[in-house]
Design a protein around this motif. Structure first.
Motif, PDB file in Angstrom:
ATOM      1  N   THR A  72      35.784  38.348  29.989  1.00  0.00           N
ATOM      2  CA  THR A  72      35.249  38.045  31.311  1.00  0.00           C
ATOM      3  C   THR A  72      36.307  37.259  32.068  1.00  0.00           C
ATOM      4  OG1 THR A  72      33.016  37.909  30.432  1.00  0.00           O
ATOM      5  CG2 THR A  72      33.406  36.880  32.580  1.00  0.00           C
ATOM      6  N   PRO A  73      36.689  37.706  33.259  1.00  0.00           N
ATOM      7  CA  PRO A  73      37.707  36.963  34.014  1.00  0.00           C
ATOM      8  C   PRO A  73      37.237  35.539  34.325  1.00  0.00           C
ATOM      9  CG  PRO A  73      37.339  39.115  34.984  1.00  0.00           C
ATOM     10  CD  PRO A  73      36.272  38.913  33.953  1.00  0.00           C
ATOM     11  N   HIS A  74      38.136  34.578  34.101  1.00  0.00           N
ATOM     12  CA  HIS A  74      37.842  33.178  34.411  1.00  0.00           C
ATOM     13  C   HIS A  74      38.477  32.763  35.732  1.00  0.00           C
ATOM     14  CE1 HIS A  74      35.974  32.108  30.589  1.00  0.00           C
ATOM     15  NE2 HIS A  74      36.829  32.944  30.046  1.00  0.00           N
ATOM     16  N   ARG A  75      39.636  33.347  36.025  1.00  0.00           N
ATOM     17  CA  ARG A  75      40.338  33.038  37.266  1.00  0.00           C
ATOM     18  C   ARG A  75      40.942  34.319  37.817  1.00  0.00           C
ATOM     19  NH1 ARG A  75      42.550  28.245  34.287  1.00  0.00           N
ATOM     20  NH2 ARG A  75      44.169  29.667  33.603  1.00  0.00           N
ATOM     21  N   ALA A  76      41.071  34.349  39.124  1.00  0.00           N
ATOM     22  CA  ALA A  76      41.753  35.457  39.798  1.00  0.00           C
ATOM     23  C   ALA A  76      42.486  34.896  41.008  1.00  0.00           C
ATOM     24  CB  ALA A  76      40.756  36.526  40.238  1.00  0.00           C
ATOM     25  N   VAL A  77      43.693  35.400  41.241  1.00  0.00           N
ATOM     26  CA  VAL A  77      44.479  34.986  42.401  1.00  0.00           C
ATOM     27  C   VAL A  77      45.081  36.218  43.053  1.00  0.00           C
ATOM     28  CG1 VAL A  77      45.050  32.685  41.523  1.00  0.00           C
ATOM     29  CG2 VAL A  77      46.580  34.591  41.043  1.00  0.00           C
ATOM     30  N   THR A  78      45.399  36.095  44.322  1.00  0.00           N
ATOM     31  CA  THR A  78      46.098  37.163  45.031  1.00  0.00           C
ATOM     32  C   THR A  78      47.548  36.738  45.228  1.00  0.00           C
ATOM     33  OG1 THR A  78      45.487  36.246  47.188  1.00  0.00           O
ATOM     34  CG2 THR A  78      44.022  37.927  46.239  1.00  0.00           C
ATOM     35  N   LEU A  79      48.425  37.724  45.250  1.00  0.00           N
ATOM     36  CA  LEU A  79      49.845  37.465  45.454  1.00  0.00           C
ATOM     37  C   LEU A  79      50.400  38.581  46.325  1.00  0.00           C
ATOM     38  CD1 LEU A  79      52.396  35.806  44.780  1.00  0.00           C
ATOM     39  CD2 LEU A  79      52.689  37.284  42.773  1.00  0.00           C
ATOM     40  N   LEU A  82      49.197  42.015  45.061  1.00  0.00           N
ATOM     41  CA  LEU A  82      48.686  42.077  43.694  1.00  0.00           C
ATOM     42  C   LEU A  82      47.495  41.148  43.518  1.00  0.00           C
ATOM     43  CD1 LEU A  82      52.173  41.712  41.989  1.00  0.00           C
ATOM     44  CD2 LEU A  82      50.912  43.848  42.310  1.00  0.00           C
ATOM     45  N   VAL A  83      46.631  41.507  42.572  1.00  0.00           N
ATOM     46  CA  VAL A  83      45.542  40.638  42.138  1.00  0.00           C
ATOM     47  C   VAL A  83      45.777  40.376  40.661  1.00  0.00           C
ATOM     48  CG1 VAL A  83      43.063  40.409  41.786  1.00  0.00           C
ATOM     49  CG2 VAL A  83      43.911  41.587  43.806  1.00  0.00           C
ATOM     50  N   LEU A  84      45.918  39.108  40.302  1.00  0.00           N
ATOM     51  CA  LEU A  84      46.129  38.710  38.915  1.00  0.00           C
ATOM     52  C   LEU A  84      44.858  38.042  38.412  1.00  0.00           C
ATOM     53  CD1 LEU A  84      48.946  38.192  40.634  1.00  0.00           C
ATOM     54  CD2 LEU A  84      49.732  37.507  38.394  1.00  0.00           C
ATOM     55  N   THR A  85      44.392  38.458  37.240  1.00  0.00           N
ATOM     56  CA  THR A  85      43.203  37.839  36.650  1.00  0.00           C
ATOM     57  C   THR A  85      43.552  37.305  35.272  1.00  0.00           C
ATOM     58  OG1 THR A  85      42.397  39.874  35.618  1.00  0.00           O
ATOM     59  CG2 THR A  85      41.614  39.388  37.848  1.00  0.00           C
ATOM     60  N   LEU A  86      42.797  36.306  34.845  1.00  0.00           N
ATOM     61  CA  LEU A  86      42.976  35.699  33.537  1.00  0.00           C
ATOM     62  C   LEU A  86      41.615  35.571  32.881  1.00  0.00           C
ATOM     63  CD1 LEU A  86      45.164  32.986  32.320  1.00  0.00           C
ATOM     64  CD2 LEU A  86      42.759  32.407  32.373  1.00  0.00           C
ATOM     65  N   GLY A  87      41.532  35.962  31.629  1.00  0.00           N
ATOM     66  CA  GLY A  87      40.291  35.823  30.880  1.00  0.00           C
ATOM     67  C   GLY A  87      40.583  35.533  29.424  1.00  0.00           C
ATOM     68  N   HIS A  88      39.598  35.049  28.716  1.00  0.00           N
ATOM     69  CA  HIS A  88      39.766  34.760  27.288  1.00  0.00           C
ATOM     70  C   HIS A  88      39.159  35.908  26.500  1.00  0.00           C
ATOM     71  CE1 HIS A  88      41.397  30.727  27.610  1.00  0.00           C
ATOM     72  NE2 HIS A  88      40.626  30.607  28.681  1.00  0.00           N
ATOM     73  N   GLY A  89      39.955  36.475  25.611  1.00  0.00           N
ATOM     74  CA  GLY A  89      39.542  37.605  24.790  1.00  0.00           C
ATOM     75  C   GLY A  89      40.746  38.440  24.435  1.00  0.00           C
ATOM     76  N   GLU A  90      40.508  39.479  23.672  1.00  0.00           N
ATOM     77  CA  GLU A  90      41.613  40.297  23.177  1.00  0.00           C
ATOM     78  C   GLU A  90      41.976  41.455  24.092  1.00  0.00           C
ATOM     79  OE1 GLU A  90      41.454  41.265  19.077  1.00  0.00           O
ATOM     80  OE2 GLU A  90      40.968  39.223  18.493  1.00  0.00           O
ATOM     81  N   SER A  91      41.104  41.829  25.012  1.00  0.00           N
ATOM     82  CA  SER A  91      41.425  42.907  25.957  1.00  0.00           C
ATOM     83  C   SER A  91      40.633  42.701  27.238  1.00  0.00           C
ATOM     84  CB  SER A  91      41.113  44.280  25.359  1.00  0.00           C
ATOM     85  OG  SER A  91      39.718  44.500  25.326  1.00  0.00           O
ATOM     86  N   THR A 126      56.206  38.510  53.544  1.00  0.00           N
ATOM     87  CA  THR A 126      56.517  37.158  53.074  1.00  0.00           C
ATOM     88  C   THR A 126      55.598  36.829  51.907  1.00  0.00           C
ATOM     89  OG1 THR A 126      54.949  36.146  54.604  1.00  0.00           O
ATOM     90  CG2 THR A 126      57.227  36.336  55.365  1.00  0.00           C
ATOM     91  N   ALA A 127      55.963  35.827  51.138  1.00  0.00           N
ATOM     92  CA  ALA A 127      55.150  35.404  50.001  1.00  0.00           C
ATOM     93  C   ALA A 127      53.915  34.665  50.506  1.00  0.00           C
ATOM     94  CB  ALA A 127      55.965  34.513  49.074  1.00  0.00           C
ATOM     95  N   SER A 128      52.753  35.096  50.034  1.00  0.00           N
ATOM     96  CA  SER A 128      51.504  34.443  50.424  1.00  0.00           C
ATOM     97  C   SER A 128      50.440  34.791  49.401  1.00  0.00           C
ATOM     98  CB  SER A 128      51.083  34.885  51.831  1.00  0.00           C
ATOM     99  OG  SER A 128      50.808  36.272  51.842  1.00  0.00           O
ATOM    100  N   GLY A 129      49.242  34.330  49.652  1.00  0.00           N
ATOM    101  CA  GLY A 129      48.114  34.602  48.774  1.00  0.00           C
ATOM    102  C   GLY A 129      47.560  33.314  48.211  1.00  0.00           C
ATOM    103  N   THR A 130      46.612  33.455  47.271  1.00  0.00           N
ATOM    104  CA  THR A 130      45.980  32.282  46.668  1.00  0.00           C
ATOM    105  C   THR A 130      46.717  31.812  45.418  1.00  0.00           C
ATOM    106  OG1 THR A 130      44.462  33.677  45.394  1.00  0.00           O
ATOM    107  CG2 THR A 130      43.709  32.910  47.570  1.00  0.00           C
ATOM    108  N   HIS A 131      47.779  32.499  45.030  1.00  0.00           N
ATOM    109  CA  HIS A 131      48.577  32.071  43.878  1.00  0.00           C
ATOM    110  C   HIS A 131      49.173  30.701  44.201  1.00  0.00           C
ATOM    111  CE1 HIS A 131      51.666  31.961  40.797  1.00  0.00           C
ATOM    112  NE2 HIS A 131      51.121  33.039  40.237  1.00  0.00           N
ATOM    113  N   PRO A 132      49.097  29.736  43.275  1.00  0.00           N
ATOM    114  CA  PRO A 132      49.576  28.382  43.576  1.00  0.00           C
ATOM    115  C   PRO A 132      51.084  28.268  43.803  1.00  0.00           C
ATOM    116  CG  PRO A 132      48.876  28.550  41.283  1.00  0.00           C
ATOM    117  CD  PRO A 132      48.481  29.823  41.951  1.00  0.00           C
ATOM    118  N   ALA A 133      51.868  29.223  43.313  1.00  0.00           N
ATOM    119  CA  ALA A 133      53.321  29.188  43.523  1.00  0.00           C
ATOM    120  C   ALA A 133      53.782  30.574  43.969  1.00  0.00           C
ATOM    121  CB  ALA A 133      54.031  28.769  42.244  1.00  0.00           C
TER     122      ALA A 133
END
Length: 148
Positions: A61-68, A47-56, A73-80
């Motif tokens: 505009t995405p501010h952060r993105a991580v892979t999960l 999965l790719v998870l993104t976070l942005g500020h706004g209503e939709s 096995t569990a891996s990716g750039t997600h901190p947990a």
């Protein structure tokens, strides 16, 4: 144009997360199996998870993105990654079913935060979007999935 760039980045990160682990096997000498190869077949979960500020997601505009990646096995750039994968397994991949942590007092400030999830969960295509009232409210859903 912003939305096109967001989708291009999301697709690129998803392709890397899903296909990245396959490149090592493709480069191995014929007849030799990589030492980290799983012993059984598994449905991919990347999965790719993104976070942005706004209503939709269309206007934010995405501010952060991580892979999960949760399989094999569990891996990716997600901190947990390990905790996030465990929570998703418990919720059977349903992001709306993630438990809400109690005992957290958030302000009633409206500063919308939108989270998107794109990729594959147990072999099935996933596309999820949710807007939270603010960062604190977002952090109460699942103890680690949306905390990045």
């Amino acid at each position: 144009m912003r939305n096109t760039a967001r989708w291009a980045a999301t697709i690129g990160i998803t392709a890397t997360a899903v296909c990245g682990p396959l490149t090592g096997a493709a480069l191995a000498a014929p007849g030799t199996a990589p030492s980290t190869a799983p012993t059984t077949l598994y449905a991919p979960s990347a999965l790719v998870l993104t976070l942005g500020h706004g209503e939709s997601a269309a206007t934010a505009t995405p501010h952060r993105a991580v892979t999960l990646t949760c399989a094999p096995t569990a891996s990716g750039t997600h901190p947990a990654a390990a905790q996030a994968c465990a929570e998703l397994r418990t919720a059977e991949g349903d992001f709306d079913a993630l438990t809400v942590r109690g005992g957290i007092a958030c302000t009633k400030e409206y500063d919308p935060v939108v989270v998107t999830v794109d990729g594959v969960w147990r072999g099935q295509r996933v596309s999820y979007e949710r807007t939270f009232a603010n960062e604190c409210v977002k952090s109460t859903y699942g103890s680690s999935v949306f905390t990045f």
